[in-house]
Scaffold this active site. Structure first.
Site, PDB file in Angstrom:
ATOM      1  N   SER A  49       0.863  -1.174   0.000  1.00 16.46           N
ATOM      2  CA  SER A  49       0.000   0.000   0.000  1.00 16.46           C
ATOM      3  C   SER A  49       0.893   1.214   0.000  1.00 16.46           C
ATOM      4  CB  SER A  49      -0.896   0.021   1.236  1.00 16.46           C
ATOM      5  OG  SER A  49      -1.700   1.186   1.270  1.00 16.46           O
ATOM      6  N   ARG A 298      -0.199  -3.963  -7.089  1.00 17.39           N
ATOM      7  CA  ARG A 298      -1.414  -4.556  -6.506  1.00 17.39           C
ATOM      8  C   ARG A 298      -2.634  -3.837  -7.047  1.00 17.39           C
ATOM      9  NH1 ARG A 298      -4.657  -7.837  -5.258  1.00 17.39           N
ATOM     10  NH2 ARG A 298      -5.013  -8.795  -3.221  1.00 17.39           N
ATOM     11  N   THR A 334      -7.116   1.501   4.767  1.00 16.79           N
ATOM     12  CA  THR A 334      -6.687   0.683   5.903  1.00 16.79           C
ATOM     13  C   THR A 334      -7.620   0.867   7.088  1.00 16.79           C
ATOM     14  OG1 THR A 334      -4.377   0.805   5.189  1.00 16.79           O
ATOM     15  CG2 THR A 334      -4.787   0.217   7.487  1.00 16.79           C
ATOM     16  N   CYS A 490      -0.148  -6.525 -17.495  1.00 17.28           N
ATOM     17  CA  CYS A 490       0.536  -7.221 -16.408  1.00 17.28           C
ATOM     18  C   CYS A 490       1.812  -6.473 -16.040  1.00 17.28           C
ATOM     19  CB  CYS A 490       0.865  -8.652 -16.810  1.00 17.28           C
ATOM     20  SG  CYS A 490       1.860  -9.518 -15.553  1.00 17.28           S
ATOM     21  N   CYS A 513       4.674 -13.951 -11.220  1.00 19.64           N
ATOM     22  CA  CYS A 513       3.440 -13.316 -10.756  1.00 19.64           C
ATOM     23  C   CYS A 513       3.617 -12.673  -9.375  1.00 19.64           C
ATOM     24  CB  CYS A 513       2.323 -14.353 -10.703  1.00 19.64           C
ATOM     25  SG  CYS A 513       0.736 -13.706 -10.131  1.00 19.64           S
ATOM     26  N   CYS A 516      -1.000  -9.453  -8.275  1.00 21.12           N
ATOM     27  CA  CYS A 516      -1.716  -8.176  -8.317  1.00 21.12           C
ATOM     28  C   CYS A 516      -3.179  -8.351  -8.713  1.00 21.12           C
ATOM     29  CB  CYS A 516      -1.014  -7.203  -9.266  1.00 21.12           C
ATOM     30  SG  CYS A 516      -1.228  -7.548 -11.028  1.00 21.12           S
ATOM     31  N   CYS A 519      -4.865  -9.380 -14.225  1.00 26.42           N
ATOM     32  CA  CYS A 519      -5.292 -10.238 -15.331  1.00 26.42           C
ATOM     33  C   CYS A 519      -6.693 -10.781 -15.088  1.00 26.42           C
ATOM     34  CB  CYS A 519      -4.302 -11.368 -15.546  1.00 26.42           C
ATOM     35  SG  CYS A 519      -3.999 -12.384 -14.081  1.00 26.42           S
TER      36      CYS A 519
END
Length: 544
Positions: A49, A298, A334, A490, A513, A516, A519
């Site tokens: 984050s 992310r 959060t 991606c 990978c 995130c 896709c």
């Protein structure tokens, strides 16, 4: 393994729920067994984050956190700036134009991963059992259709499905209540939404992709507690998003760029937009003489108030980003994630104390609907749709007017709709390809060297965790219509189209990978399904 409550996911929502359950058990003198399953190799390994954090929920959960060694306390926000960028210039948005709830007074900036590690220490000290490296791979159901618990994934399975010498079958964890705190686009949450029609009467969830880097900057460039947000360049009205630079502890700046996934041009690359953004003179000046030390990406929930699904079902609940409580204009989620975990915990504790099990936690749903979380999200519910509909400049102006009106108690008599991100792409013959500059290795970088900094690792000889509903569709449909956009959306170089002389083929480099989920969200025909890989796989973020 039987528990009173099983929590899937060791992020801020899951940890807050576990701590609140144990607090209540201690207050009431009630024995309560709680466990957390975390797919990362450790708590915080998959947490990414910005982050500027409103401590409102943390104040409720652990009032003395500032004096208890919490790493978040190190850097209160001291300076808040908002820049509107052109290609080579900028102007600052005056604070007087933004509603008071948009300022960052009383907030803190730091690593959310480190906050989660600190919360995990508190939870374990209270008796919460935490199992990192054990992804929940399947939801278990009772005969009456209620959630019974979850099963973890098998370990030691080869790519062809055979069992290797170190094979270990997954474990079943049964619970009176199971909380799903998987984060954005959780693989189990997707199935639960369908089974229980949780999002049947809400707007589709929409998303952005956040690409983040951590830099050690020159001492004369670092101002602890300074927070900068940007909008405008390099995106145009066919795409929306913005950047952030947060001056955090230890001479580091966390910076990133968020691209909303409703963009139209299949040639757009969120990763390369972020790299291009760093070359803006105002950004490059801060990074001059610095060094990039970490990288990650992310997806984030952008749908807000009108996209929050029904939160409860027999035997379980959705908490945190599994449901989507991000306040987009504040760029904060959060505090809302933590509060929803706490509300769910309170409802579950009362149910267990009353010897109920596997029923529907309607008290959690009711608590959310009258909570400050719902009120906060309602105030900004039209911001994202307005910007998408009218563009960055006019849309932001209209969004500002609606936020001021809501702040002054003049509730807008409408709630705008969302449209699914995967349906927004235009065919490649209707757009102009984007010519991105080559990375210079100083400010901008390629994807593979970036993934290296995320410490991503997967056991290569395991089943590919990115499933194609139709293996032929990437080449037969996506390539001629969209030039196969997975190659560009991606941020980790997972997808490639390779032609070795026998025609193009679609290659999945699953070991790259970073989890995130882009896709799973953006594929135009929803052909890609992200599922959990073998436990402990994925990124290992040290300070993100």
């Amino acid at each position: 393994m039987p528990y009173d409550v099983v929590i899937v996911g060791g992020g801020p929502a899951g940890l807050s729920a576990a701590i609140r359950l144990k607090q209540l058990a201690e207050e009431k003198g009630h024995e309560l067994s709680v466990c957390i399953l975390e797919k990362g190799s450790e708590i915080g390994a998959h947490i990414l984050s910005g982050a500027v954090i409103d401590p409102r929920a943390l104040d409720e959960l652990i009032p003395d956190w500032r004096d208890a060694g919490c790493p978040l306390a190190d850097t209160p926000v001291t300076d808040n700036q908002h820049w509107v960028l052109s290609k080579s210039g900028k102007w600052g948005l005056p604070h007087l134009l933004t509603p008071p709830f948009m300022n960052n007074k009383g907030t803190y900036t730091g690593s959310l991963g480190n906050l989660c590690r600190w919360l995990a220490e508190r939870a374990e000290a209270m008796g919460v059992e935490i199992f990192p490296g054990f992804p929940a791979a399947e939801v278990l159901y009772n005969d009456d259709g209620s959630v019974k618990g979850v099963a973890t994934g098998d370990m030691g399975v080869a790519r062809d499905g055979s069992h290797k010498a170190d094979y270990q079958p997954g474990l079943e964890l049964h619970a009176k209540y199971t909380f799903f705190a998987e984060g954005v686009r959780g693989s189990l949450t997707k199935n639960l939404k369908v089974k229980y029609a949780l999002d049947e009467h809400v707007e589709p969830q929409v998303y952005g992709l956040g690409v983040k880097e951590l830099w050690d900057v020159a001492p004369d460039k670092h101002v602890p507690g300074r927070v900068i947000h940007t909008q405008g360049w390099p995106l145009d009205d066919d795409a929306n998003g913005g950047g952030f630079l947060y001056h955090q502890a230890n001479g580091q700046v966390a910076l990133g760029f968020v691209t909303w996934l409703n963009y139209r041009n299949p040639y757009l690359s969120p990763f390369q937009e972020m790299q291009r953004w760093k070359h803006h003179p105002a950004i490059a000046e801060i990074l001059a003489g610095g060094k990039r030390v970490s990288y990650g990406a992310r997806a984030i929930n952008d749908g807000g108030f009108q996209s929050v699904p029904h939160l409860v079902f027999p035997g379980g609940a959705l908490i945190g980003c599994s449901a989507g409580f991000l306040n987009v204009p504040r760029i904060k989620g959060t505090h809302t994630a933590m509060k929803t975990g706490m509300m769910a915990a309170e409802a579950a504790f009362d149910a267990i104390a009353a010897t109920r099990a596997n029923d529907t936690l309607d008290a959690y749903q009711s608590a959310y609907e009258v909570s400050w979380v719902a009120k906060e999200l309602s105030k900004v519910r039209n911001v994202v749709p307005l910007v998408k509909k009218f563009g960055d400049l006019i849309g932001s102006m209209l969004a500002g007017i609606t936020m001021w009106a809501e702040h002054l108690g003049l509730r807008m008599p409408f709630t705008m709709k969302h449209h699914p991100d995967h349906a927004s792409l235009w065919r490649k013959d209707l757009v102009t390809p984007i010519d991105y500059p080559k990375p210079d290795g100083v400010l901008s970088f390629d994807r593979l060297s970036s993934v290296f900094l995320s410490n991503t690792n997967h056991e290569e000889d395991q089943p590919v965790h990115l499933h194609l509903a139709d293996p032929d569709r990437p080449i037969a449909y996506n390539l001629p219509h969209y030039d196969e956009p997975a190659r560009l959306y991606c941020p980790a170089g997972v997808y490639e189209v390779i032609d070795e002389g026998n025609g193009p083929r679609f290659q999945i480099n699953a070991q790259n990978c970073v989890h995130c989920k882009t896709c799973d969200i953006k594929d135009p025909t929803q052909n890609i399904n992200w599922v959990t890989p073998e436990g402990g796989g994925g990124p290992n973020y040290p300070n993100m």
